[in-house]
Design a protein around this motif. Structure first.
Motif, PDB file in Angstrom:
ATOM      1  N   THR A 273     -11.712   2.571 -14.815  1.00 17.01           N
ATOM      2  CA  THR A 273     -12.302   1.301 -14.411  1.00 17.01           C
ATOM      3  C   THR A 273     -11.196   0.326 -14.051  1.00 17.01           C
TER       4      THR A 273
ATOM      5  N   ASN B 249     -10.578  -3.200 -13.625  1.00 15.72           N
ATOM      6  CA  ASN B 249     -11.258  -4.431 -14.009  1.00 15.72           C
ATOM      7  C   ASN B 249     -10.921  -5.585 -13.064  1.00 15.72           C
TER       8      ASN B 249
ATOM      9  N   ASN C 169     -18.661  -9.959 -12.744  1.00 18.86           N
ATOM     10  CA  ASN C 169     -17.891  -8.732 -12.953  1.00 18.86           C
ATOM     11  C   ASN C 169     -17.905  -7.906 -11.669  1.00 18.86           C
TER      12      ASN C 169
ATOM     13  N   SER D  71     -15.705  -5.326 -11.161  1.00 17.98           N
ATOM     14  CA  SER D  71     -14.862  -4.176 -11.466  1.00 17.98           C
ATOM     15  C   SER D  71     -15.289  -2.956 -10.666  1.00 17.98           C
TER      16      SER D  71
END
Length: 309
Positions: A47, A49, A108, A110
């Motif tokens: 991931t 981020n 978010n 990500s």
């Protein structure tokens, strides 16, 4: 799309970047990525981020997200108008990237990258636009653990004192290049005496081969320690060379030679003494025989004189 025309995301990005540069100091949006490199295991998911902050709620239809390779500007993932836009995605990222749709409204952005490979290593830039603009770049590093090291000895037989032997340490399937440390039983670093090589396979993973050359001594232990710069210490292997493999260990050889020389000297001295003693005995026996003969002759003469008188 007509030949020579720019893809939609590139057109939008080309308009977006100048605006970002011109209003960067005025932008209200902050984009956050990890300051430290992201370390991903080869073959696993990673991931990347990225998040942003906006002062007021927003509509997802107003959100644009672009992930691209920082150096080559190749598209990794794009999102706008409420959906993914993957027509111009670089081929090697096809079916391997996704955002987190349920998290987009929370800021978010990500990126999930599946099945990480060595070729994925590099810098990634996250561009975000709602009302204002922002971007940030992060570094992805790939790591793969090496197999357990194996240490072998060459040659294995007919070893003699003072022979040079090659100790070989091999480990497979790791990334990046590892540090190899050789030590003896006392912990003394022998790394100055080694030759190491790394050969990459088609996946970019390394086979590590390290050779240590030493002068043979009995009952010596040598260890090979492997340290992956991203994963830390990974493996340890050792080999012990005992006197059983050596025809004459160096210490025993000198003792044997010394005893042989002493015995030879003793035998020579003993032979000389015996020879002298034998010679003296022979001379004494000859003198005694001569004296006895002389005495007998005198007695014979005396007897003859008495008979004549």
């Amino acid at each position: 799309m007509t030949c020579g025309s720019n893809p939609p995301w590139k057109t939008m990005l080309s308009l977006l970047l100048p605006a970002m540069l011109s209003v960067q100091t005025m932008a209200l949006m902050e984009v956050y990525v990890p300051e430290q490199p992201v370390v991903a295991l080869h073959g696993r998911d990673a991931t990347l981020n990225c998040s942003f902050s906006v002062p007021t709620p927003f509509n997802l239809s107003d959100l644009s997200v672009f992930w691209q390779l920082t150096d080559t500007k190749r598209s990794v993932h794009a999102y706008w108008k409420g959906q993914d836009q993957l027509a111009d995605q670089a081929e090697r990222f096809a079916n391997r990237t996704s955002l987190f749709p349920a998290q987009l409204g929370l800021g978010n952005t990500s990126l999930l990258l599946s099945g990480v490979v060595v070729a994925d290593e590099g810098s990634y830039t996250c561009f975000v636009r709602v009302q204002d603009y922002g971007s940030a770049a992060l570094l992805l590093q790939v790591a793969a653990p090496y197999s357990k090291p194996i240490v072998t000895l060459e040659p294995e037989f007919n070893l003699r004192p003072g022979d040079e032997v090659a100790l070989t340490c091999v480990a497979y399937g790791g990334y990046p290049q590892a540090d190899v440390i050789w030590q003896d039983a006392s912990g003394r670093n022998l790394t100055d005496n080694i030759t190491s090589s790394f050969v990459a396979n088609e996946e970019g993973l390394f086979t590590m081969t390290s050779v240590l050359t030493v002068v043979l001594e009995p009952n010596s232990t040598y260890s090979c320690r492997l340290i992956n710069p991203l994963l830390g210490e990974e493996g340890y292997a050792s080999v012990t060379i005992t006197g059983q493999n050596i025809t004459f260990p160096p210490v025993a050889l000198w003792v044997t030679v010394g005893l042989a020389v002493c015995l030879l000297v003793l035998l020579i001295a003993l032979a000389a003494v015996c020879r002298r003693k034998i010679k003296e005995s022979c001379e004494e026996a000859r003198r005694e025989a001569e004296e006895a003969k002389e005495l007998e002759e005198e007695e014979s003469k005396t007897a003859m004189t008495l008979l004549k008188s």
